[in-house]
Design a protein around this motif. Sequence first.
Motif, PDB file in Angstrom:
ATOM      1  N   PHE A 226       4.835  14.662 -39.777  1.00 26.08           N
ATOM      2  CA  PHE A 226       6.592  15.068 -39.215  1.00 26.08           C
ATOM      3  C   PHE A 226       6.920  17.063 -39.995  1.00 26.08           C
ATOM      4  O   PHE A 226       7.614  17.212 -38.584  1.00 26.08           O
ATOM      5  CB  PHE A 226       7.144  14.797 -40.807  1.00 26.08           C
ATOM      6  CG  PHE A 226       9.323  14.723 -40.647  1.00 26.08           C
ATOM      7  CD1 PHE A 226       9.813  14.191 -39.959  1.00 26.08           C
ATOM      8  CD2 PHE A 226       8.679  16.290 -41.777  1.00 26.08           C
ATOM      9  CE1 PHE A 226      10.959  14.984 -39.580  1.00 26.08           C
ATOM     10  CE2 PHE A 226      11.063  16.512 -41.555  1.00 26.08           C
ATOM     11  CZ  PHE A 226      11.800  15.959 -41.115  1.00 26.08           C
ATOM     12  N   LEU A 227       5.646  17.205 -40.414  1.00 28.79           N
ATOM     13  CA  LEU A 227       5.932  18.778 -40.395  1.00 28.79           C
ATOM     14  C   LEU A 227       5.783  19.780 -39.251  1.00 28.79           C
ATOM     15  O   LEU A 227       5.715  20.462 -38.991  1.00 28.79           O
ATOM     16  CB  LEU A 227       5.041  18.788 -41.783  1.00 28.79           C
ATOM     17  CG  LEU A 227       5.257  18.864 -43.312  1.00 28.79           C
ATOM     18  CD1 LEU A 227       4.228  18.978 -43.888  1.00 28.79           C
ATOM     19  CD2 LEU A 227       6.410  19.391 -43.548  1.00 28.79           C
ATOM     20  N   LEU A 228       4.271  18.380 -38.554  1.00 32.36           N
ATOM     21  CA  LEU A 228       4.287  19.311 -36.609  1.00 32.36           C
ATOM     22  C   LEU A 228       4.864  18.988 -36.346  1.00 32.36           C
ATOM     23  O   LEU A 228       5.251  20.118 -34.978  1.00 32.36           O
ATOM     24  CB  LEU A 228       3.207  18.509 -36.578  1.00 32.36           C
ATOM     25  CG  LEU A 228       1.950  19.233 -37.436  1.00 32.36           C
ATOM     26  CD1 LEU A 228       0.530  18.518 -37.355  1.00 32.36           C
ATOM     27  CD2 LEU A 228       1.663  20.703 -37.105  1.00 32.36           C
ATOM     28  N   THR A 229       5.762  17.743 -36.282  1.00 33.59           N
ATOM     29  CA  THR A 229       6.685  17.246 -34.844  1.00 33.59           C
ATOM     30  C   THR A 229       7.939  17.620 -35.143  1.00 33.59           C
ATOM     31  O   THR A 229       8.544  16.901 -34.735  1.00 33.59           O
ATOM     32  CB  THR A 229       6.330  15.673 -34.035  1.00 33.59           C
ATOM     33  OG1 THR A 229       6.533  14.541 -35.567  1.00 33.59           O
ATOM     34  CG2 THR A 229       4.968  16.075 -33.925  1.00 33.59           C
ATOM     35  N   GLN A 230       8.323  17.172 -36.251  1.00 33.26           N
ATOM     36  CA  GLN A 230      10.087  16.865 -37.237  1.00 33.26           C
ATOM     37  C   GLN A 230      10.175  15.312 -36.320  1.00 33.26           C
ATOM     38  O   GLN A 230      11.295  15.490 -36.141  1.00 33.26           O
ATOM     39  CB  GLN A 230      10.087  18.159 -36.178  1.00 33.26           C
ATOM     40  CG  GLN A 230      10.632  20.004 -36.763  1.00 33.26           C
ATOM     41  CD  GLN A 230      11.029  19.457 -38.671  1.00 33.26           C
ATOM     42  OE1 GLN A 230      11.982  19.127 -38.652  1.00 33.26           O
ATOM     43  NE2 GLN A 230       9.820  20.004 -39.515  1.00 33.26           N
ATOM     44  N   HIS A 231       9.939  14.311 -35.796  1.00 37.55           N
ATOM     45  CA  HIS A 231      10.082  13.752 -35.249  1.00 37.55           C
ATOM     46  C   HIS A 231      10.888  12.802 -36.833  1.00 37.55           C
ATOM     47  O   HIS A 231      10.079  12.485 -37.007  1.00 37.55           O
ATOM     48  CB  HIS A 231       9.064  12.830 -34.552  1.00 37.55           C
ATOM     49  CG  HIS A 231       9.655  11.947 -33.341  1.00 37.55           C
ATOM     50  ND1 HIS A 231       9.538  10.247 -33.773  1.00 37.55           N
ATOM     51  CD2 HIS A 231       9.395  11.677 -32.125  1.00 37.55           C
ATOM     52  CE1 HIS A 231      10.151  10.062 -32.764  1.00 37.55           C
ATOM     53  NE2 HIS A 231      10.196  10.615 -31.867  1.00 37.55           N
TER      54      HIS A 231
ATOM     55  N   LEU B 250      11.627  20.607 -47.848  1.00 41.14           N
ATOM     56  CA  LEU B 250      11.905  21.731 -47.165  1.00 41.14           C
ATOM     57  C   LEU B 250      11.882  22.366 -45.202  1.00 41.14           C
ATOM     58  O   LEU B 250      11.818  23.240 -45.164  1.00 41.14           O
ATOM     59  CB  LEU B 250      10.649  22.510 -47.898  1.00 41.14           C
ATOM     60  CG  LEU B 250      10.335  22.392 -49.241  1.00 41.14           C
ATOM     61  CD1 LEU B 250       8.975  23.766 -50.156  1.00 41.14           C
ATOM     62  CD2 LEU B 250      12.090  23.473 -49.398  1.00 41.14           C
ATOM     63  N   ALA B 251      10.936  21.153 -44.576  1.00 46.78           N
ATOM     64  CA  ALA B 251      10.862  21.308 -43.352  1.00 46.78           C
ATOM     65  C   ALA B 251      11.941  20.913 -42.428  1.00 46.78           C
ATOM     66  O   ALA B 251      12.342  21.486 -41.626  1.00 46.78           O
ATOM     67  CB  ALA B 251      10.108  20.316 -42.832  1.00 46.78           C
ATOM     68  N   LEU B 252      13.228  19.850 -43.635  1.00 42.51           N
ATOM     69  CA  LEU B 252      13.834  19.558 -42.682  1.00 42.51           C
ATOM     70  C   LEU B 252      15.502  21.356 -43.343  1.00 42.51           C
ATOM     71  O   LEU B 252      16.005  21.229 -42.444  1.00 42.51           O
ATOM     72  CB  LEU B 252      15.078  18.557 -43.431  1.00 42.51           C
ATOM     73  CG  LEU B 252      14.400  17.320 -42.982  1.00 42.51           C
ATOM     74  CD1 LEU B 252      14.895  16.219 -43.965  1.00 42.51           C
ATOM     75  CD2 LEU B 252      14.282  16.940 -41.400  1.00 42.51           C
TER      76      LEU B 252
END
Length: 532
Positions: A95-100, A155-157
């Motif tokens: 998820f951190l790499l692709t935000q998928h 945090l990524a969101l």
Amino acid sequence: MVRHGSRAGEQLGLSKAEHAPMAVTAAKSSRHALGQVILLAAGLVVLTLISATSVYLVNKAREDAGSALHSMEVENEISLAQLEMRRAESAQRGFLLTQHPDFRSAFERAASHIPSSFERLKALTVDNPHHQQRLKEMIPQANQRIQQLRHSIDLALANRHDEIVEIARQEAGRDAMGQIRDLGSEMRAEEDRVFAERTASADASQSLSASITSIGSGLVVVFAGLSIFLVRRSSRARDVAEAQLRDNNLNLESTVEQRTSDLREANDEIQRFAYIVSHDLRSPLVNIMGFTSELEELRGDIFRRIADLRQPGGLPPPAEDPAAAVEPVLDEPDKQLSQDFTEALGFIKSSIAKMDRLISAILSLNREGRREFHPAAIAMRDLIENIASTVAHQAAEADAQIRVEPLPDIVSDRLAVEQIFSNLIDNALKYLKSDRPGDIAIRGRRKLGFTIFEVTDNGRGIDPKDHQRIFDLFRRAGPQDRPGQGIGLAHARTLVRRLGGTMSVSSELHTGSTFTVTLPTAWAGVDQDKQS
């Protein structure tokens, strides 16, 4: 005399010689039977021990196998928990790499499986303190690691990538995963050790069980061979004994028939003797009764003459009509003598009457003993109700009721059955208590080819020590304040026995009595007394 004694001795010696082989055969048979019993007992003990040991070993092997399977389940659950942790970590990185969003769903799915996996692991290792201690350390670290991963996703969101990079540089997550992996490895190592022990124990139990089964099978074969040998030897001995028995029984039937004929002849002789004695007793009894009546007539003349002799002037001329003569006036001593004379004559007359009744009863019993019984279908309720109607007047005078419940029908001799129950109902009425209303009940039921009748009353009862006495001929129990000769119950029991049944009483003083009569439901017409 000497020659006769020597002949008797020779006969005795011959008898011993004839019986010697039989005694030896009996001794051998006894020893063979004892050997068979000992062999069977030993075989039973051995088989029991083998069976018990086999069952114990099979159960132990099953328990060990179950324990080994349990160890495998624990290891699988440990691996599953660690796998879910790695899945959550991989999904977080994706998820951190692709935000998928699929990676975020995969993370949440893995994170939701981890607590339930640890709960199952705790339940499986509840009896293992080593594992419980490791789980206490592992679960907080796993929860903390999941929180860290979820925080990175949040945090990524929020597009706060600098903070994510800073967290990754701290390497705290890798340390937590390493500790979780080390704790899981320790738990697997412990389960591997336990698994090895339990597998070895199961293998040993199975090997021992197989050995015991093999030994037991061999012993069974040995015992079977010995049993076959003993059975064959016993069969031969039985054949010999049967041959001897057939030889001994050649004259047995004729001997039994001769003894039975002797018994019947003796029984007939006893009946004839009873009849002759009773008949011959009547003749002197009639004479005594006649002379007693003459004494009673002479009494008046004797004491009248005594009274006249006491008067002045001597004897008066005799009266023309003795029956018209008045009772003489006696002095006090003579009056007492007259009363004693009258009382003695009364005792003699009552004893004669009692003896006459006893002779009549003996003759009646003798006639009943010679009567042939004939089976017939009997409606028992109708028969009992007819008996009750014949004593209805006595029941009304005694303030008593006779209750006849539904009764099973039987096949038997009608007259004998009627005499039996007439006697029981008459006795129940005779011995009721005057201080309470009488209640007599007749009931019946069937059981195993017999019909059981009960005649119950609430009379004065019978002392338990007299329960057998009342069935003896001319014997009575309790106060003798009721008429009777002590014959009825003895006669009734004899009739019941001749019909192939039994009769008994259950009673306590002041609580009433229950007479139980058990008769064959379908009597075949075989007179038990005649048969014996």
